[in-house]
Design a protein around this motif. Structure first.
Motif, mmCIF file in Angstrom:
data_model
loop_
_atom_site.group_PDB
_atom_site.id
_atom_site.type_symbol
_atom_site.label_atom_id
_atom_site.label_comp_id
_atom_site.label_asym_id
_atom_site.label_seq_id
_atom_site.Cartn_x
_atom_site.Cartn_y
_atom_site.Cartn_z
ATOM 1 N N ARG A 48 0.830 -1.205 0.000
ATOM 2 C CA ARG A 48 0.000 0.000 0.000
ATOM 3 C C ARG A 48 0.867 1.259 0.000
ATOM 4 N NH1 ARG A 48 -3.174 -1.461 3.542
ATOM 5 N NH2 ARG A 48 -4.896 -1.952 2.157
ATOM 6 N N SER A 49 1.895 1.298 0.837
ATOM 7 C CA SER A 49 2.735 2.498 0.897
ATOM 8 C C SER A 49 3.513 2.701 -0.401
ATOM 9 C CB SER A 49 3.682 2.450 2.104
ATOM 10 O OG SER A 49 4.629 1.420 1.965
ATOM 11 N N ILE A 50 3.954 1.634 -1.024
ATOM 12 C CA ILE A 50 4.656 1.741 -2.300
ATOM 13 C C ILE A 50 3.719 2.256 -3.385
ATOM 14 C CG2 ILE A 50 5.733 0.392 -4.151
ATOM 15 C CD1 ILE A 50 6.958 -1.363 -1.902
ATOM 16 N N LEU A 51 2.497 1.723 -3.415
ATOM 17 C CA LEU A 51 1.527 2.175 -4.422
ATOM 18 C C LEU A 51 1.069 3.608 -4.153
ATOM 19 C CD1 LEU A 51 -0.519 -1.100 -4.957
ATOM 20 C CD2 LEU A 51 0.999 0.027 -6.606
ATOM 21 N N LEU A 52 1.044 4.030 -2.894
ATOM 22 C CA LEU A 52 0.725 5.433 -2.594
ATOM 23 C C LEU A 52 1.776 6.370 -3.172
ATOM 24 C CD1 LEU A 52 -0.646 5.268 1.064
ATOM 25 C CD2 LEU A 52 -1.843 6.161 -0.953
ATOM 26 N N GLU A 53 3.048 5.973 -3.086
ATOM 27 C CA GLU A 53 4.113 6.767 -3.715
ATOM 28 C C GLU A 53 3.925 6.813 -5.224
ATOM 29 O OE1 GLU A 53 8.002 5.405 -2.634
ATOM 30 O OE2 GLU A 53 7.549 5.480 -0.492
ATOM 31 N N ASP A 54 3.564 5.683 -5.806
ATOM 32 C CA ASP A 54 3.304 5.644 -7.252
ATOM 33 C C ASP A 54 2.146 6.565 -7.617
ATOM 34 O OD1 ASP A 54 5.337 3.796 -7.547
ATOM 35 O OD2 ASP A 54 3.991 2.072 -7.672
ATOM 36 N N LEU A 55 1.103 6.562 -6.794
ATOM 37 C CA LEU A 55 -0.036 7.445 -7.047
ATOM 38 C C LEU A 55 0.380 8.907 -7.033
ATOM 39 C CD1 LEU A 55 -3.093 5.983 -5.108
ATOM 40 C CD2 LEU A 55 -2.936 6.469 -7.546
ATOM 41 N N ASP A 56 1.220 9.279 -6.069
ATOM 42 C CA ASP A 56 1.703 10.668 -6.015
ATOM 43 C C ASP A 56 2.452 11.027 -7.292
ATOM 44 O OD1 ASP A 56 0.605 11.149 -3.535
ATOM 45 O OD2 ASP A 56 2.470 10.726 -2.439
ATOM 46 N N ARG A 57 3.300 10.129 -7.760
ATOM 47 C CA ARG A 57 4.058 10.387 -8.996
ATOM 48 C C ARG A 57 3.131 10.483 -10.210
ATOM 49 N NH1 ARG A 57 7.676 6.731 -6.410
ATOM 50 N NH2 ARG A 57 9.541 7.830 -5.748
ATOM 51 N N LEU A 58 2.153 9.587 -10.267
ATOM 52 C CA LEU A 58 1.200 9.638 -11.387
ATOM 53 C C LEU A 58 0.416 10.946 -11.371
ATOM 54 C CD1 LEU A 58 -0.199 5.980 -11.343
ATOM 55 C CD2 LEU A 58 1.102 7.040 -13.198
ATOM 56 N N ARG A 59 0.011 11.386 -10.188
ATOM 57 C CA ARG A 59 -0.729 12.650 -10.081
ATOM 58 C C ARG A 59 0.143 13.841 -10.460
ATOM 59 N NH1 ARG A 59 -3.319 10.395 -4.655
ATOM 60 N NH2 ARG A 59 -5.257 9.564 -5.522
ATOM 61 N N ASP A 60 1.414 13.827 -10.043
ATOM 62 C CA ASP A 60 2.339 14.895 -10.447
ATOM 63 C C ASP A 60 2.506 14.914 -11.960
ATOM 64 O OD1 ASP A 60 2.749 15.708 -7.841
ATOM 65 O OD2 ASP A 60 4.649 14.615 -7.614
ATOM 66 N N PHE A 61 2.634 13.738 -12.536
ATOM 67 C CA PHE A 61 2.797 13.623 -13.984
ATOM 68 C C PHE A 61 1.562 14.164 -14.702
ATOM 69 C CE2 PHE A 61 3.051 11.051 -17.971
ATOM 70 C CZ PHE A 61 4.259 11.566 -18.424
ATOM 71 N N ARG A 62 0.392 13.866 -14.166
ATOM 72 C CA ARG A 62 -0.843 14.356 -14.766
ATOM 73 C C ARG A 62 -0.953 15.871 -14.616
ATOM 74 N NH1 ARG A 62 -5.392 16.545 -15.102
ATOM 75 N NH2 ARG A 62 -7.256 15.613 -15.960
ATOM 76 N N ALA A 63 -0.637 16.394 -13.437
ATOM 77 C CA ALA A 63 -0.740 17.833 -13.183
ATOM 78 C C ALA A 63 0.185 18.639 -14.096
ATOM 79 C CB ALA A 63 -0.423 18.133 -11.724
ATOM 80 N N SER A 64 1.280 18.027 -14.505
ATOM 81 C CA SER A 64 2.231 18.727 -15.381
ATOM 82 C C SER A 64 1.935 18.497 -16.857
ATOM 83 C CB SER A 64 3.648 18.253 -15.079
ATOM 84 O OG SER A 64 3.831 16.925 -15.527
ATOM 85 N N ASN A 65 0.831 17.811 -17.156
ATOM 86 C CA ASN A 65 0.481 17.475 -18.546
ATOM 87 C C ASN A 65 1.573 16.685 -19.242
ATOM 88 O OD1 ASN A 65 -2.113 18.683 -18.634
ATOM 89 N ND2 ASN A 65 -1.110 20.686 -18.750
ATOM 90 N N GLY A 66 2.224 15.818 -18.507
ATOM 91 C CA GLY A 66 3.239 14.945 -19.081
ATOM 92 C C GLY A 66 4.608 15.570 -19.189
#
Length: 142
Positions: A111-129
């Protein structure tokens, strides 16, 4: 006899070991190269896929959620590899990974590893790639 045998075995082992070091090759695939605008996103998707696979080993019955998350991340990765940053596909991937994290079917470590992945995915989305992880943004912003 054994006086010469032992050093000969050690010397030959070192010699053949040195020969095999040069035999290791690394992919020079444009898929992962830094000059590929989608490289960070593609590596991020690979990491999320690997983390989902590890979480599935620990899962207590949430395999369907994990399989769906694999599919959604794979769909986004496929589009991104063609140069198409699709926010809708990324949103679906983020949501499906979030469902895995919110379930009680994975271990705390997964769960904690996937939470870190979620943060990275959200950052990637917020920056439009444009986000390149710790290195900053493609256009020079930090």
């Amino acid at each position: 006899m054994s006086y010469f045998f032992k050093p000969a075995v050690i010397a030959s082992a070192l010699f053949f070991g040195a020969l095999t070091i040069g035999a290791q090759t690394y992919r020079d695939d444009s898929y992962y190269r830094r000059d590929n605008p989608s490289a960070f996103g593609l590596r991020l998707c690979d990491r999320v896929q690997a983390d989902l696979s590890r979480a599935s080993y620990d899962s207590y019955g949430g395999r369907r959620r994990i399989e769906r998350a694999h599919k959604e991340v794979s769909d986004f990765e496929r589009r991104l590899s063609r140069g198409d940053f699709d926010k809708h596909e990324l949103d679906e991937a983020i949501e499906s990974v979030k469902h895995v994290v919110d379930s009680n079917s994975i271990s705390g470590q997964a769960r904690s590893i996937l939470l870190e992945d979620l943060d990275r995915l959200r950052d990637f989305r917020a920056s439009n790639g444009r986000f390149h992880g710790p290195e900053g943004y493609r256009d020079g912003r930090y």
